[in-house]
Scaffold this active site. Structure first.
Site, PDB file in Angstrom:
ATOM      1  N   GLU A 160       0.836  -1.195   0.000  1.00 18.12           N
ATOM      2  CA  GLU A 160       0.000   0.000   0.000  1.00 18.12           C
ATOM      3  C   GLU A 160       0.881   1.259   0.000  1.00 18.12           C
ATOM      4  O   GLU A 160       1.843   1.347   0.773  1.00 18.12           O
ATOM      5  CB  GLU A 160      -0.872  -0.042   1.259  1.00 18.12           C
ATOM      6  CG  GLU A 160      -1.833   1.100   1.455  1.00 18.12           C
ATOM      7  CD  GLU A 160      -2.657   0.932   2.729  1.00 18.12           C
ATOM      8  OE1 GLU A 160      -3.573   1.735   2.942  1.00 18.12           O
ATOM      9  OE2 GLU A 160      -2.359  -0.024   3.510  1.00 18.12           O
ATOM     10  N   CYS A 182      -5.504  -3.318   2.156  1.00 22.80           N
ATOM     11  CA  CYS A 182      -5.271  -3.453   3.601  1.00 22.80           C
ATOM     12  C   CYS A 182      -6.546  -3.603   4.436  1.00 22.80           C
ATOM     13  O   CYS A 182      -7.129  -4.671   4.502  1.00 22.80           O
ATOM     14  CB  CYS A 182      -4.437  -2.284   4.094  1.00 22.80           C
ATOM     15  SG  CYS A 182      -3.662  -2.600   5.708  1.00 22.80           S
ATOM     16  N   LYS A 221      -9.189   2.541  -1.968  1.00 15.20           N
ATOM     17  CA  LYS A 221      -9.472   1.846  -0.712  1.00 15.20           C
ATOM     18  C   LYS A 221     -10.880   2.207  -0.242  1.00 15.20           C
ATOM     19  O   LYS A 221     -11.274   3.377  -0.253  1.00 15.20           O
ATOM     20  CB  LYS A 221      -8.437   2.261   0.334  1.00 15.20           C
ATOM     21  CG  LYS A 221      -8.450   1.464   1.627  1.00 15.20           C
ATOM     22  CD  LYS A 221      -7.232   1.853   2.461  1.00 15.20           C
ATOM     23  CE  LYS A 221      -7.104   1.042   3.741  1.00 15.20           C
ATOM     24  NZ  LYS A 221      -5.865   1.373   4.471  1.00 15.20           N
TER      25      LYS A 221
END
Length: 640
Positions: free
Chosen positions: A46, A170, A115
């Site tokens: 990330e 994540c 995200k």
């Protein structure tokens, strides 16, 4: 790219915080090395182009512009690379900053995945800088092009069957409803996760279980690349804990606290086969409000040596602890199955033929366990030894000794004269050792067992195993028949380990010694006369090695693999034991026998399923007895 396998990598460069130019150089070095190693899917952490720990520097134009410039540099340098890569960078769109995974291939930016779940608790404060992904797919500007940006993007390879990729970032995985659920339901077989998961005590165990569990739940490949050495340690430490999982199994894991690259060859065909088999696997994500956009790309096929261990014994766990636990569980399942049958019928006697071979030994051990569970005296087990033309002293003595050690009733019924009388009745020459000579003995054994069971009011316990049933290596209405078959879903390679486990864990020295000698005895039906007192009829000389047949059986029934793929895998698994010609010879034998002998499996007695593969016509294998094998044999014939 080899028979449905594709090489993947999770890569953690040792970056510098807020230095995109330096980080891009490392990413390019990693991609170059990955391409040389025939990696086709590469996943980076990330925000790896800038560093995850930039803090308020993410609000600086200089950093954002540098990240875009270095992305362009990476694209220009990788035009000839046959790798699709996922790498993290901040992306500005419509005045908002997004934490994204850029998906690149052959010098092109295919898409951007933002995200969804932005953590802002405990040590995380991402909402200070980043905006959560919106529900709709939008188009963002890139070098005069409109690039799709959204969470509902699928990247489908036109040249590799079954390869469809998607991404999450994540925290998305840690949320109650990860985006990857929708991705997989929409058709993604591989999920990439660009992550920056900091390290705290015990977190690695949970992270591993999370990645493996998600890959199992979604029946997918999952590539997890996490930030590592190089990130700021002002408040947190990142360990670079990379993971590659496939349907619940961890294929590769990095050492923590470093910057390691791990590789794993995912089995796409196995994943798709498993999804096809599971009718509960959804064909779409019912809660999706926006449709998925499919972005096509292509990969070349590079024939390479498979970087993956193919287990030659798929029914048998490798490590001793797991194997022992599995053996105990299987013995319990077998015993509980028989226990229920005895309880239901009210029967307190069991009858089985005891030959001194592996299968009847296991059946006797299971029967003894079931009787113990019911507090029925073991002398209600009637173990019948039936010497005939092929019986050897070794197997006879072992049969008698183990029966005595277990406290069962031993009964000897010499059936030579009965079989000779039968030969006279049907006009068969006893010197002609053909199939009639052999099968007459097998059916006489079964007649004796059935009639003794009538005498004592007992059940005939079947001893035949699943490998014999798959090959049809059983006499129809002979050893093929019983009143309850305790071994019917236990393959021969596993029978051996179950008996070994019993020998290793029993407290009776004499019984353990007998069981070890049984394990050392060649597998044989003992239907032909001995040669110099030794077994002359060895099953594996006639139908082939059981380790090969069990390998074939597992992958044919469990996953429906083709002859070409099973041959490819068997050559990997048995590279040091068998040459290609030998493997192919027995593979063709397996297919011929498997198809021609289905009629025996179509009328199997009841018996407990113990593993993921079974041949019961009432459960796992609904197959017509007159199915044609030509399609499979033609493919096998064309292999060499």
């Amino acid at each position: 790219m080899n028979q449905g396998f594709i090489r993947t990598a999770a890569i953690t460069p040792k970056i510098r915080v807020a230095d995109p130019e330096y980080n891009a150089s490392l990413i390019l070095q990693s991609l170059s090395h990955a391409a040389d190693e025939h990696v086709k899917i590469a996943v980076f952490p990330e925000l790896c182009l800038t560093g995850y720990t930039c803090g308020d520097l993410f609000l600086q134009n200089s950093l954002l512009q540098s990240a875009r410039a270095q992305l362009k540099r990476i694209l220009l340098a990788t035009e000839s690379y046959d790798v699709i890569a996922f790498l993290g960078l901040p992306w500005e769109h419509n005045g908002k900053l997004y934490n994204t995974a850029a998906v690149i291939h052959a010098g092109k930016l295919l898409g951007l995945v933002p995200k969804t779940h932005i953590p802002n608790y405990s040590e995380f404060y991402e909402l200070r800088h980043f905006t959560p992904a919106g529900e709709k797919t939008v188009y963002t500007d890139w070098e005069g092009q409109k690039i799709p940006m959204g969470t509902r993007l699928l990247f489908r390879c036109s040249t590799v069957p079954d390869l469809t990729l998607a991404a999450e970032i994540c925290e998305d995985l840690w949320a109650p409803c990860p985006p990857s659920i929708g991705h997989a339901c929409a058709g993604a077989t591989v999920i990439a996760n660009c992550s920056a998961s900091d390290e705290t005590v015990g977190k690695d165990i949970y992270r591993t279980s999370l990645v493996c569990g998600q890959s199992a739940r979604l029946v997918c490949g999952y590539i997890y690349a996490s930030a590592g050495e190089g990130e700021s340690t002002q408040d947190l430490v990142f360990s670079g804990h990379n993971l590659i999982a496939e349907n619940g199994t961890c294929l590769a894991a990095s050492k923590r606290f470093g910057h390691e690259t791990i590789c794993g060859d995912l089995d796409l065909e196995r994943l798709v086969s498993e999804r096809r088999r599971m009718n509960t696997y959804p064909a779409h994500w019912p809660f999706a409000q926006e449709p998925y956009m499919v972005i096509e790309f292509s990969l070349r096929s590079d024939p390479v040596v498979l970087n993956r261990y193919i287990d030659p014994a798929p029914f048998v766990p490798h490590d001793r602890e797991t194997r022992n636990r599995r053996c105990e569980e299987i013995l319990t399942i077998q015993s509980m199955g028989l226990k229920k049958r005895l309880e239901h019928t009210g029967v307190t006697h069991a009858v089985l033929g005891i030959s001194g071979g592996l299968d009847s030994t296991l059946a006797l051990l299971v029967t003894a366990r079931a009787f113990d569970m019911l507090n029925i005296p073991r002398d209600h087990i009637h173990a019948i030894t039936m010497p005939c033309f092929g019986t050897t002293d070794r197997t006879y003595q072992n049969a008698c000794s183990m029966t005595r050690c277990l406290g069962a009733e031993l009964r000897e019924i010499d059936m030579k004269e009965s079989v000779l009388n039968h030969f006279r009745d049907i006009g068969h020459d006893p010197s002609d050792h053909d199939v009639t000579y052999e099968n007459s003995q097998a059916r006489e054994r079964t007649q004796i067992l059935m009639d003794v069971a009538n005498q004592v009011g007992g059940l005939v316990i079947g001893t035949g195993d699943m490998s014999e049933l798959a090959l049809g290596w059983a006499t129809y209405n002979g050893d093929h028949m019983s009143m309850y078959g305790v071994n019917s879903s236990v393959p021969k390679t596993l029978v051996r380990h179950l008996v070994r486990y019993y020998a290793d864990t029993c407290t009776e020295t004499e019984l353990a010694s007998v069981l070890l000698d049984v394990l050392d005895t060649p597998v044989s039906p003992e239907l032909l006369p001995p040669e110099d007192g030794a077994i002359s009829q060895k099953t594996e000389d006639l139908v082939g090695p059981y380790e090969l047949h069990d390998f074939f059986l597992y992958y044919i029934l469990r996953f429906g693999f083709s002859p070409a793929r099973i041959f490819f895998m068997a050559r990997q698994a048995f590279d040091k034991e068998y040459d290609a010609e030998t493997i192919l010879k027995w593979l063709k034998v397996f297919y011929r026998r498997f198809f021609s002998q289905q009629f025996k499996r179509s009328c199997l007695p009841d018996g407990p399923k113990v593993g993921s593969v079974a041949v019961s016509p009432r459960g796992d294998l609904r197959m017509p007895s007159d199915a044609c094998s030509r399609l499979w044999l033609q493919e096998a014939e064309a292999l060499i």
